[in-house]
Scaffold this active site. Sequence first.
Site, PDB file in Angstrom:
ATOM      1  CB  SER A   1      10.663   2.798   4.432  1.00 25.41           C
ATOM      2  OG  SER A   1      11.826   2.278   3.808  1.00 25.41           O
TER       3      SER A   1
ATOM      4  CG  ASP B   1      -1.579  -0.993   1.315  1.00 21.16           C
ATOM      5  OD1 ASP B   1      -1.862  -2.068   0.249  1.00 21.16           O
ATOM      6  OD2 ASP B   1      -2.505  -0.670   2.517  1.00 21.16           O
TER       7      ASP B   1
ATOM      8  CG  HIS C   1       2.120  -8.523   0.351  1.00 20.68           C
ATOM      9  ND1 HIS C   1       1.074  -9.614   0.899  1.00 20.68           N
ATOM     10  CD2 HIS C   1       1.626  -7.292   0.933  1.00 20.68           C
ATOM     11  CE1 HIS C   1       0.817  -9.233   2.451  1.00 20.68           C
ATOM     12  NE2 HIS C   1       0.985  -7.870   2.185  1.00 20.68           N
TER      13      HIS C   1
END
Length: 260
Positions: free
Chosen positions: A226, A86, A142
């Site tokens: 990050s 995200d 992911h």
Amino acid sequence: MIESFYRLLIELTNGRLTSGILRRFARSPVSRFVVPSFAKIYDLNQEEMEKGLSEYPTLHDLFVRTLKKEARKIDKSNNTVVSPVDAVIEDVGPITETSDILVKGKTYSIEEMLGNHNLLAKYLNGTYMILYLSPSHYHRIHSPVNGIVTKQWTLGSKSYPVNKLGLKYGVRTLAKNFRVITEVQTDFGHVAVVKVGAMFVNSIETTHKGSELEKGEEMAYFSFGSTVVLLFEKGIFQIDSTLQTPKEIKVGEKIGVFRN
């Protein structure tokens, strides 16, 4: 003048002592008292969290929260590449023959980012994409593709901010910060997933075991906001034609396709 001031500021707020203090606080039981206010300030979507706010014993636990299984839909088409996080897609573009990429007016070296000259050649004239995570984002990473992990390595020792100001005024943040790099062999070519730390040394924790990766499978998590940099081998990737930067995106959403 402003550039020097900002560099001084980010160095002071990301030194060993200050980052250590912040890290200890985020992991301490007392930090649970700021969990509700943090969730409110950053407008966290509590409906998609696997747990309720009262179930997070520390601020760190909230940072690295997991989501309900149905919260993210993964595009499973064979030739698609999906977002690993995200985030906001801040930039996308070509990697030059000299290994340079231009981000927020600054030039970065892919060779320096990878720290491995032997792997560099395959990415020259390829494509890069930069995805920035703010403190409000879900922090788990992911896999953007199906494939086999051929190599994973760690570089860097210190981390400076990688938000817009950090990218503009920091000193080669994407190529110098603490980072964990995973190279994946797909049916179409190689993809490097560069996970760049942003505040704490060793702020990236890997969770994936084994060599096989399935698209959408968890690989790692950040202990704070990050950046992830995706690098694609020359000629294998075509960005989605509807994508314009900056763009908010979620795990599993299509960002492009592999070329046959």
